[in-house]
Scaffold this motif. Structure first.
Motif, short mmCIF file in Angstrom:
data_model
loop_
_atom_site.label_atom_id
_atom_site.label_comp_id
_atom_site.label_asym_id
_atom_site.label_seq_id
_atom_site.Cartn_x
_atom_site.Cartn_y
_atom_site.Cartn_z
N TRP A 1 19.50 -1.84 -0.14
CA TRP A 1 19.53 -2.81 -1.23
C TRP A 1 18.38 -2.60 -2.20
O TRP A 1 18.42 -3.06 -3.33
CB TRP A 1 19.45 -4.24 -0.68
N SER A 2 17.33 -1.91 -1.76
CA SER A 2 16.12 -1.76 -2.57
C SER A 2 16.14 -0.44 -3.32
O SER A 2 16.45 0.60 -2.77
CB SER A 2 14.89 -1.83 -1.66
N ALA A 3 15.80 -0.50 -4.59
CA ALA A 3 15.74 0.71 -5.41
C ALA A 3 14.40 0.76 -6.14
O ALA A 3 13.85 -0.28 -6.49
CB ALA A 3 16.89 0.70 -6.43
N PRO A 4 13.87 1.95 -6.37
CA PRO A 4 12.60 2.05 -7.09
C PRO A 4 12.72 1.44 -8.48
O PRO A 4 13.81 1.45 -9.05
CB PRO A 4 12.35 3.56 -7.18
N PRO A 5 11.67 0.93 -9.06
CA PRO A 5 10.36 0.81 -8.44
C PRO A 5 10.32 -0.37 -7.45
O PRO A 5 10.94 -1.40 -7.68
CB PRO A 5 9.42 0.55 -9.61
N HIS A 6 9.60 -0.19 -6.35
CA HIS A 6 9.45 -1.24 -5.34
C HIS A 6 8.18 -2.01 -5.66
O HIS A 6 7.16 -1.42 -5.99
CB HIS A 6 9.34 -0.62 -3.94
N PHE A 7 8.26 -3.31 -5.55
CA PHE A 7 7.10 -4.15 -5.85
C PHE A 7 6.75 -4.99 -4.63
O PHE A 7 7.62 -5.44 -3.91
CB PHE A 7 7.39 -5.07 -7.03
N ALA A 8 5.47 -5.22 -4.44
CA ALA A 8 5.01 -6.09 -3.36
C ALA A 8 4.62 -7.42 -3.96
O ALA A 8 4.04 -7.50 -5.03
CB ALA A 8 3.81 -5.46 -2.66
N ASN A 9 4.93 -8.43 -3.24
CA ASN A 9 4.51 -9.78 -3.63
C ASN A 9 3.71 -10.31 -2.46
O ASN A 9 4.22 -11.02 -1.61
CB ASN A 9 5.72 -10.66 -3.92
N ALA A 10 2.49 -9.90 -2.36
CA ALA A 10 1.67 -10.23 -1.20
C ALA A 10 0.57 -11.23 -1.56
O ALA A 10 -0.54 -11.15 -1.10
CB ALA A 10 1.07 -8.95 -0.63
N ASP A 11 0.88 -12.16 -2.42
CA ASP A 11 -0.13 -13.14 -2.83
C ASP A 11 -0.34 -14.22 -1.82
O ASP A 11 0.37 -14.57 -1.00
CB ASP A 11 0.23 -13.75 -4.17
N PHE B 1 0.79 -1.23 0.00
CA PHE B 1 0.00 0.00 0.00
C PHE B 1 0.82 1.28 0.00
O PHE B 1 0.29 2.34 -0.34
CB PHE B 1 -0.97 0.00 1.19
N ARG B 2 2.10 1.21 0.39
CA ARG B 2 2.95 2.40 0.41
C ARG B 2 4.36 2.05 -0.06
O ARG B 2 5.33 2.18 0.69
CB ARG B 2 3.00 2.99 1.83
N PRO B 3 4.52 1.59 -1.27
CA PRO B 3 5.84 1.13 -1.72
C PRO B 3 6.92 2.20 -1.67
O PRO B 3 8.09 1.90 -1.48
CB PRO B 3 5.59 0.65 -3.15
N GLU B 4 6.53 3.46 -1.80
CA GLU B 4 7.53 4.53 -1.75
C GLU B 4 8.16 4.68 -0.36
O GLU B 4 9.23 5.25 -0.21
CB GLU B 4 6.91 5.87 -2.18
#
Length: 104
Positions: free
Chosen positions: A94-104, A81-84
């Motif tokens: 370690w994380s760079a945009p774009p951020h993705f959620a894998n909430a399946d 809901f707030r990847p930014e």
């Protein structure tokens, strides 16, 4: 949230497997034998834990295992809901945009 509720409110042990995982042998003799004293058993994705395969057993409210499950849930919600806001997390370099959620 369902995982946290099942584990903490109902005292259940939970085996979570992603849909692309094939189990070729019964894992319970390992979970209930040499790994019995561990609350959380995760697949590794070095240097991280991979939430695609994990087993939760004997976790009680207030334990380290409970904290980890609640933190995992909070981070999945954050990614979804707030990847930014991922940049606000400790050790998130370690994380760079774009951020993705894998909430399946």
């Amino acid at each position: 949230r369902l995982l946290v509720q099942l584990v903490l409110s109902h005292g259940l042990n939970v085996l979570h497997l992603d849909a692309d995982v094939a189990v070729l042998a019964n894992p319970y003799p390992l979970f209930k034998g040499p790994l019995l004293e561990h609350q959380l058993i995760f697949q590794t994705d070095n240097p991280f834990a991979n939430a695609g395969v994990f087993y939760v057993q004997g976790v009680a409210r207030g334990s380290g295992g409970a904290w980890l499950l609640e933190e995992l849930n909070a981070r999945i919600e954050r990614f979804t809901f707030r990847p930014e806001s991922v940049r606000e997390l400790p050790h998130s370099g370690w994380s760079a945009p774009p951020h993705f959620a894998n909430a399946d």
